[in-house]
Design a protein around this motif. Structure first.
Motif, PDB file in Angstrom:
ATOM      1  N   THR A  56       0.684  -1.310  -0.229  1.00 41.09           N
ATOM      2  CA  THR A  56      -0.029  -0.051  -0.106  1.00 41.09           C
ATOM      3  C   THR A  56       0.920   1.400   0.002  1.00 41.09           C
ATOM      4  OG1 THR A  56      -1.540  -1.436   1.290  1.00 41.09           O
ATOM      5  CG2 THR A  56      -2.176   0.998   1.071  1.00 41.09           C
TER       6      THR A  56
ATOM      7  N   LEU B  91     -10.973  -4.325   1.413  1.00 42.22           N
ATOM      8  CA  LEU B  91      -9.554  -3.854   0.954  1.00 42.22           C
ATOM      9  C   LEU B  91      -9.315  -2.416   0.422  1.00 42.22           C
ATOM     10  CD1 LEU B  91      -6.759  -4.982   0.593  1.00 42.22           C
ATOM     11  CD2 LEU B  91      -7.179  -5.722  -1.671  1.00 42.22           C
TER      12      LEU B  91
ATOM     13  N   ASP C 115      -4.271  -3.133  -7.627  1.00 46.18           N
ATOM     14  CA  ASP C 115      -3.717  -3.619  -6.606  1.00 46.18           C
ATOM     15  C   ASP C 115      -4.194  -5.216  -6.460  1.00 46.18           C
ATOM     16  OD1 ASP C 115      -2.401  -4.256  -4.134  1.00 46.18           O
ATOM     17  OD2 ASP C 115      -3.861  -3.296  -2.894  1.00 46.18           O
ATOM     18  N   GLU C 116      -3.488  -6.073  -6.108  1.00 44.11           N
ATOM     19  CA  GLU C 116      -3.946  -7.616  -5.827  1.00 44.11           C
ATOM     20  C   GLU C 116      -4.477  -8.026  -7.264  1.00 44.11           C
ATOM     21  OE1 GLU C 116      -4.428  -9.241  -2.512  1.00 44.11           O
ATOM     22  OE2 GLU C 116      -3.858  -7.726  -1.338  1.00 44.11           O
TER      23      GLU C 116
END
Ligand code: ADP
Ligand code: MG
Length: 393
Positions: free
Chosen positions: A54, A84, A151-152
């Motif tokens: 992050t 998230l 992200d992810e």
């Protein structure tokens, strides 16, 4: 000595805001990516859960994002789940200064999200579905977005979000910076990188990174009918514990059964409303409930400090899921114990999963003392070094 955040190019207001939270030494993925990202390069980062992704993208975003007009955010962070997205928003706000951070995800009313978009959101953290909704309603417009973070990405792929992610990226500025973070960089994620990133600098971080391997892993032989009792004992010995079940219904049932055994437990899964999920998480983070009983999807990316144990009440479907689940504990250099409750007929399946992770350990009798004696610190960190071999994920 790793470089400081200031040496990596982070502006003073960020450095001092982070220092106030006790964050002064960059983690490996941050040391690797912050300078490149600040220089405007596309970044493709692979790092395990809990390694600090992050801040790796958040610092460069906050440092360089432009000021937004109404409904036209300047930077976009795409995340696979509501939890998230919330977590990213909360973390960014701790050092965002004057930058306005907004969220867009489903399961809650539109009013607040539309209102903040109208007032102007510099960095929008969003789940793909709700964002597409807001765009089709004319409440959001991505044409001014010149910085994107995915992200992810591996989880986005697992959840079937790649087509939506592509549609959204296609609406952002053609000249933009694209950062992608993922625990794995193969398959659909590789395709996304190929199609949407320009000469990305690739950073892969494994060794010496505080991550899922920091935990001690045990595999207990437990008859199906004894699982709840053993689970309750484990939680009692551990403290804050995340328990994983395969189904929503299973989560509700196990949470109730734990309650009856004197363990305060809350269920977290996609069948519960967003306010219920937020409440469950908050109660867990505050220590008012000791166990969070979750499905895989709901638990992804949640970071709560001080989770001492993870219990795989139902065996993980595959080694990837095992690693993601286990990453709820032993984060950021802390220790933790990961317990799998194994029935005899699952021994073969477990063995094959263990081989894929390079974590071959016998199934043993239940021994709750292992949990009581486990150090809650980074001292356990080398015990599973074998996981470091290439191809472990
Ligand atoms: P990831 O996204 O890789 O799973 P996170 O970004 O959620 O990991 O970070 C995990 C935890 O580590 C968070 O609580 C975060 O505040 C903390 N953290 C991140 N970077 C640092 C750092 N440089 N020093 C101390 N703590 C950090
Ligand atoms: Mg993360």
């Amino acid at each position: 000595m790793p470089p400081t955040f200031a040496q990596l190019g982070a502006p003073d207001f960020i450095v001092s805001a982070l220092a106030q939270r006790g964050i002064s030494e960059p983690f490996a993925i941050q040391a690797a990516t912050v300078a490149d990202a600040l220089a405007g390069l596309d970044v493709c980062g692979r790092a395990p859960t809990g390694s600090g992704k992050t801040l790796a993208f958040g610092i460069p975003l906050v440092a360089s994002v432009g000021k937004a007009q109404p409904r036209k955010p300047r930077a976009l962070v795409l995340a696979p789940t509501r939890e998230l997205a919330d977590q990213i928003m909360t973390e960014l706000r701790t050092f965002a200064g004057k930058r306005r951070i907004g969220v867009a995800y489903g399961g809650v009313g539109y009013g607040a999200q539309i209102g903040s978009l109208r007032r102007g959101v510099d960095i929008l953290v969003a789940c793909p579905g709700r964002l597409e909704d807001l765009i089709s309603q004319g409440q959001a417009d991505l044409s001014a977005v010149d910085k994107v973070v995915i992200d992810e990405a591996d989880r986005m792929a697992d959840m079937g979000f790649i087509p939506a992610v592509r549609r959204l990226l296609d609406q952002t500025a053609a000249r933009r910076q694209t950062m992608l973070f993922s625990a794995t960089l193969d398959g659909d994620v590789a395709t996304l990188t190929r199609d949407y990133q320009r000469d990305p600098v690739r950073h892969e971080v494994d060794d010496e990174t505080p991550d899922v391997r920091a935990a001690e892993h045990v595999f207990w032989s437990v008859a199906k009918t004894d699982r709840t009792d053993i689970c309750a004992e484990a939680i009692d010995a551990a403290g804050l514990t995340v328990v994983f079940c395969r189904t929503r219904h299973g989560c509700d049932r196990v949470a109730k059964q734990l309650d009856r055994r004197g363990i305060r437990a809350a269920a977290l899964h996609g069948g519960r409303s967003q306010p219920q999920r937020t409440k469950a998480l908050a109660a867990f983070a505050a220590g008012r409930v000791q166990a969070l009983v979750a499905t895989d999807v709901a638990a992804r990316g949640i970071h709560v400090e001080g989770v001492s144990a993870v219990v795989h009440y139902d065996l993980a479907a595959d080694h990837k899921t095992y690693l993601h689940r286990s990453g709820r504990t032993a984060r950021a250099g802390e220790g933790g114990v990961v317990v799998s409750l194994i029935q005899p007929e699952q021994a073969r399946e477990l063995k094959s999963m263990q081989c894929k992770m390079g974590l071959v350990q016998p199934i043993t009798d239940v021994d709750v003392d292992v949990i009581r004696e486990a150090p809650r610190s980074r001292t356990r960190y080398r015990t599973l070094k074998r996981l470091d071999r290439p191809g472990a994920h």
